[in-house]
Design an enzyme around this catalytic site. Structure first.
Site, PDB file in Angstrom:
ATOM      1  N   ASP A 146      -2.389   6.902   4.906  1.00 56.89           N
ATOM      2  CA  ASP A 146      -3.098   7.815   5.802  1.00 56.89           C
ATOM      3  C   ASP A 146      -4.601   7.606   5.818  1.00 56.89           C
ATOM      4  O   ASP A 146      -5.270   7.986   6.784  1.00 56.89           O
ATOM      5  CB  ASP A 146      -2.807   9.267   5.399  1.00 56.89           C
ATOM      6  CG  ASP A 146      -1.395   9.695   5.752  1.00 56.89           C
ATOM      7  OD1 ASP A 146      -0.987   9.483   6.906  1.00 56.89           O
ATOM      8  OD2 ASP A 146      -0.702  10.236   4.881  1.00 56.89           O
ATOM      9  N   LYS A 165      -6.584   7.886  -5.895  1.00 57.98           N
ATOM     10  CA  LYS A 165      -5.665   7.914  -4.753  1.00 57.98           C
ATOM     11  C   LYS A 165      -5.685   6.596  -3.972  1.00 57.98           C
ATOM     12  O   LYS A 165      -5.488   5.526  -4.521  1.00 57.98           O
ATOM     13  CB  LYS A 165      -5.929   9.125  -3.867  1.00 57.98           C
ATOM     14  CG  LYS A 165      -5.567  10.454  -4.553  1.00 57.98           C
ATOM     15  CD  LYS A 165      -5.463  11.612  -3.591  1.00 57.98           C
ATOM     16  CE  LYS A 165      -4.197  11.509  -2.746  1.00 57.98           C
ATOM     17  NZ  LYS A 165      -3.961  12.741  -1.951  1.00 57.98           N
TER      18      LYS A 165
END
Length: 528
Positions: A217, A359
């Site tokens: 994303d 992340k």
């Protein structure tokens, strides 16, 4: 006090009921290997975690709460694939919800409330309230291309095919389930629409458009082009052909085979970087994930998919996996990219604004760690596959709590990468697609027990030093006791296949047996 003790029989009864409930699920597939950690995780904890993700998706997360609303399309589609055998009812429900949230154009609604598209959803009681809560109409819930992720719908295709192979319910493909707009369509038509959407959204060079984003994303590429989606498209087509061919859909088979060949040509000509696959192109045509980049030279999430989709050579497959190991590997698993981004560049995406080692920016993002394991197994490299599995296996962190800081039996969303001072620390346990994919990677590819519409394939890729392994697999009411022997310590390649004492073609699937059957399968590895 007396009442408290009087309740103990009820507590014991409920505890026994709960144990029996999970034991029945575990009995659907049990393994016994020389790898104690693999046995512990696959037989118990990874199955439990995968089932939890199907049940809760990402709703019950303290991390995600407030940051999203509804089921994630890609999350749900991937979660269901791993536990159809242990929970066919719930997984079918999720698949139907996904089909209802697919648009007529073929793409999926990235986040959706299943009840909003369920004609049988119970209406809330009409209780007067001082607070006005607007009720949106269906049309307002259907987003356009500007909010569409280019990969969401592609995960739907293999999930449906896996459901049909597990259950044998070919009739499900003819079931009519409305699209998000309310128009009817068979499940088969839903799958075609998904594939056609990706075929229609490609750049001039044939590489898939990235749209809002793909699986990653934070790698937005300004809406550029995605190698990952190109490869996933090929994988989804291969899955679709597994049902289209037996159904005799000749025209579809020819058309999608041609599309598969087109994608393979595009991958060869546009996406190979010499030692690994490039990640894609920005809207301005800048290559990302290439040796020419100062930051983000190599990405993990797409490297395995040309192998899994069957659109590359053995040589390129092994070279890309060697690059993953050499450039992204660590004692805690494979990093998502390297080197980390340190300069903000919004044409690449939000990933360049994430702190290095966290992340999407060069952390050890657990989810895609499973995919190279599958690729290594398909390449016949069982030692390498299990090495990758071992690196991120929570079981091995049981005595490392000071670093890990999370349960040694649950996969986490990510571990801090080598660019961060907390290298190896685990973050966001439980609600991650890692569990389902690791379960799939081990059972279907390392141990190699996979399904066709009418048979069971046994094609392991195990470490050379394993003597063998055993698996108990329930399938359509029959029990298959599978024994794999590795006398020559080769790890891959089926030399002989014996079913209930009768030798069969070692390259052929074990034919499905009637419910109630008990089938003994002996596979011996080695050269034919």
């Amino acid at each position: 006090m007396r009442a408290k003790y009087a309740d103990l029989p009820t507590v014991d009864l409920e505890r026994a009921r709960l144990r029996a409930y999970w034991a029945a699920k575990q009995d659907k597939l049990r393994i016994r290997t020389p790898h104690e950690g693999m046995d512990t995780m696959i037989n118990t904890w990874t199955l439990l975690q995968a089932e939890t993700c199907v049940q809760w998706s990402r709703f019950a997360s303290f991390v995600e709460v407030g940051g999203r609303n509804g089921l994630g399309y890609r999350d749900t589609a991937q979660d269901v694939m791993s536990v159809i055998h242990s929970n066919p009812t719930r997984t079918k429900q999720r698949i139907v919800e996904l089909l209802r949230a697919q648009t007529e154009a073929g793409y999926g609604l990235h986040l959706f409330d299943p009840a909003a598209f369920d004609p049988d959803a119970p209406a809330l009681p009409d209780v007067p309230s001082p607070t006005i809560v607007p009720t949106p109409d269906r049309a307002s819930l259907i987003h356009g291309l500007e909010d569409t992720c280019s990969d969401d719908h592609l995960w739907l295709v293999p999930s449906v095919v896996e459901y049909v192979k597990e259950t044998g319910d070919l009739g499900f493909l003819d079931q009519v389930i409305p699209f998000a707009e309310g128009t009817p369509g068979t499940v088969y038509e839903h799958l075609r629409r998904a594939l056609d959407f990706s075929s229609q959204h490609v750049g001039l060079n044939g590489v898939a458009l990235g749209l809002r984003a793909d699986w990653n994303d934070c790698l937005n590429l300004g809406g550029g082009q995605s190698a990952l989606v190109t490869f996933l498209h090929a994988w989804a087509i291969r899955a679709f052909l597994e049902v289209a061919e037996p159904l005799g859909r000749t025209e579809d088979v020819e058309r999608y085979r041609a599309e598969l060949e087109r994608i393979a040509r595009v991958a060869d000509s546009e996406l190979w970087d010499g030692d690994w696959w490039v990640r894609g192109y920005t809207r301005d045509g800048v290559t990302i994930g290439s040796h020419t980049n100062a930051e983000g030279k190599i990405f993990l999430e797409h490297q395995a998919w040309p192998v899994i989709a069957g659109i590359t050579t053995h040589e390129r497959g092994t070279r890309s996996m060697d690059s993953v190991r050499e450039l992204l590997g660590s004692p805690y698993g494979s990093h998502l990219n390297w080197p980390a981004f340190t300069q903000v560049d919004d044409t690449v995406g939000f990933v360049t604004r994430v702190y290095p080692g966290i992340k999407e920016n060069a952390a050890i993002f657990s989810h895609p760690n499973a995919w190279p394991i599958i690729a290594e197994a398909l390449l016949g490299r069982g030692d390498e596959a299990v090495q990758l599995y071992d690196a991120i296996l929570p079981y091995h962190q049981n005595d490392n709590v000071e670093v890990r800081g999370a349960e040694p039996y649950a996969y986490v969303q990510f571990l801090y990468g080598r660019d961060h001072e907390w290298f190896g620390k685990a973050q966001n346990p439980w609600l991650t697609g890692t569990a389902g994919w690791m379960y799939t990677a081990v059972t279907k590819y390392v141990l190699g027990v996979r399904l066709t519409l009418d048979g069971l394939v046994v094609d392991p890729a195990i470490p050379h030093d394993w003597e063998g392994f055993e698996m108990r697999r329930e399938w359509r009411g029959a029990v298959y006791d599978i024994e794999v022997r590795n006398p020559d310590r080769v790890g891959h390649g089926v030399r002989s296949l014996v079913v209930d004492g009768v030798e069969q073609d070692p390259g052929a699937p074990v034919a499905a047996r009637p419910a109630g059957s008990h089938v003994h399968v002996v596979v011996t590895l080695g050269e034919r």
